[in-house]
Write an enzyme that holds these catalytic residues in place. Structure first.
Site, short mmCIF file in Angstrom:
data_model
loop_
_atom_site.label_atom_id
_atom_site.label_comp_id
_atom_site.label_asym_id
_atom_site.label_seq_id
_atom_site.Cartn_x
_atom_site.Cartn_y
_atom_site.Cartn_z
N LYS A 102 0.83 -1.20 0.00
CA LYS A 102 0.00 0.00 0.00
C LYS A 102 0.87 1.25 0.00
O LYS A 102 0.66 2.19 -0.79
CB LYS A 102 -0.91 0.00 1.22
CG LYS A 102 -1.83 1.21 1.32
CD LYS A 102 -2.28 1.49 2.74
CE LYS A 102 -1.15 2.05 3.58
NZ LYS A 102 -1.60 2.47 4.93
N CYS B 284 -19.16 6.67 5.07
CA CYS B 284 -19.13 5.20 5.24
C CYS B 284 -18.16 4.85 6.36
O CYS B 284 -17.09 4.29 6.14
CB CYS B 284 -18.73 4.52 3.93
SG CYS B 284 -19.12 2.76 3.87
N CYS C 88 -25.73 5.71 6.44
CA CYS C 88 -26.39 5.26 5.20
C CYS C 88 -27.57 6.16 4.84
O CYS C 88 -27.94 6.25 3.65
CB CYS C 88 -26.88 3.82 5.37
SG CYS C 88 -25.57 2.62 5.65
N CYS D 165 -26.29 8.82 2.53
CA CYS D 165 -25.47 8.34 1.40
C CYS D 165 -26.33 8.25 0.15
O CYS D 165 -27.46 7.74 0.18
CB CYS D 165 -24.87 6.98 1.73
SG CYS D 165 -23.81 6.32 0.40
N CYS E 177 -26.49 0.11 -2.74
CA CYS E 177 -25.46 -0.56 -1.94
C CYS E 177 -26.05 -1.79 -1.27
O CYS E 177 -27.07 -1.69 -0.56
CB CYS E 177 -24.89 0.40 -0.90
SG CYS E 177 -23.65 -0.36 0.19
#
Length: 399
Positions: free
Chosen positions: A250, A320, A327, A330, A336
């Site tokens: 990463k 999130c 939610c 969102c 989702c």
């Protein structure tokens, strides 16, 4: 007398032709193996049939030598078919050896192309995430690795500071990482200055980043390699970055993108790993950020690899969330598959500053090769810093 001589010569020529030509041969000895009664029986039948049809039949005489040759090559143990004996023989009835046809498997056949998989509605979901991130007010926008280096420093020093910021950001809030980088830059954030700083002083500069004792050791070892082999700069390849102590895939991909402006892969941290699984952007659920990176790179267009980390990290910091995601606000709540599901309420226990903050990067997986050091550091208990007035009586601090 001349007429007699002419007839004599003609008879001699006819006699010679009859003896030498296979079409006029009346009989020919057949050599067979001992005990081959079938071949002898076949020859006897052919001779009998030829005598019954008369001397003018040349068809049977023509076939007989071929049948005799076949009988010479046939093993004594192979019986002849009775159907062949009953049928009349001809020049077209020669027995031919059957050939076995074999096919080579997978030779010359093009490989079957697998269908390109991609999650449904991912473009629509990505567009909504861009819309929710349009304000650019997440912590990563103001205190990420792209904002951590000294803009007035030389190019190789800026690249080194980007790598140091990425190493400190593992399992640490961006606010804590930015404060530690500010102290390091004031002290002198170069490979040479870190090598000249003792471990205790360096620990105080980066405290309270997650696992700061382990990161002090990683910074010292990495700075020694960079100072010796690269003159204080960082490698310009993914393989060279991963070889450094404390640098995983990463960090290497992000360093290549930020420091060298080269996209070598997707930088997947805890936010990218969590959100990709929640949105169903993976063919099957993954258990580690490295598995998520490989799964995303299989279908996500390469031109989005650099942007996806910045988008999802800020989206994970604001909407999130790891625990109790928002939610209801969102834009992807209707597409989702994980929307409006109960989030896990279990939180990590509050411990020493070595423990990661539960609201920031508590679910970050350590880079490969760091697990043993992190586990060892978790066993160490550190005293919590408490403000003490000069006139207050001294007291023991329980650990």
């Amino acid at each position: 007398m001349p007429q007699v001589r002419w007839k004599t010569r003609f008879c001699y020529v006819v006699r010679t032709l009859t003896m030498t030509s296979p079409y006029f041969m009346q009989s020919r000895p057949v050599i067979t193996r001992s005990g081959d009664q079938n071949a002898a029986s076949l020859r006897s039948k052919l001779n009998t049939r030829r005598r019954n049809q008369g001397p003018g039949s040349s068809l049977e005489v023509k076939v007989e030598p071929e049948e005799a040759r076949i009988s010479e090559q046939r093993p004594s143990s192979a019986p002849l078919s009775t159907e062949t004996d009953a049928l009349p023989l001809s020049s077209h009835s020669r027995r031919r050896k059957q050939l076995k046809v074999e096919y080579d498997e997978d030779e010359g056949v093009p490989p079957v192309k697998t269908e390109h998989w991609e999650p449904p509605d991912w473009k629509k979901q990505l567009g909504y995430i861009r819309e929710m991130r349009s304000s650019r007010d997440a912590p990563v926008d103001n205190m990420g690795a792209e904002k951590s280096y000294d803009s007035d420093a030389t190019a190789h020093v800026r690249r080194f500071q980007v790598l140091v910021s990425l190493m400190l950001s593992s399992q640490t809030k961006d606010q804590v990482t930015a404060a530690a980088m500010k102290r390091l830059r004031a002290h002198g954030c170069t490979a040479e200055s870190i090598l000249n700083t003792d471990d205790e002083a360096l620990g105080k500069l980066i405290y309270p980043v997650g696992f700061w004792r382990t990161k002090v050791k990683y910074l010292k070892l990495t700075s020694a390699i960079l100072q010796k082999e690269f003159g204080g700069d960082i490698p310009d390849s993914l393989q060279g970055l991963v070889r450094l102590t404390g640098v995983g895939p990463k960090m290497a991909h992000l360093a290549m993108d930020i420091a060298w402006d080269q996209v070598s892969g997707i930088g997947v941290d805890t936010h990218v790993h969590r959100i990709s699984n929640r949105l169903g952007w993976l063919k099957k659920p993954t258990k580690s950020p490295e598995q998520t990176r490989k799964a995303l790179e299989e279908w996500l267009p390469r031109e989005l690899w650099s942007e996806i980390n910045w988008l999802l990290v800020g989206f994970g910091q604001q909407v999130c969330l790891p625990v109790r995601p928002l939610c209801s606000v969102c834009l992807n709540q209707h597409s989702c598959p994980s929307a409006h599901k109960i989030s896990p309420t279990k939180r990590p226990k509050a411990a020493s500053p070595c423990s990661p903050d539960p609201t920031s990067a508590s679910t970050v997986k350590t880079e490969p090769g760091q697990e043993s050091d992190v586990k060892h550091e978790r066993l160490k208990k550190e005293p919590l810093p408490t403000p003490v007035s000069p006139n207050a009586p001294k007291r023991k601090i329980k650990t």
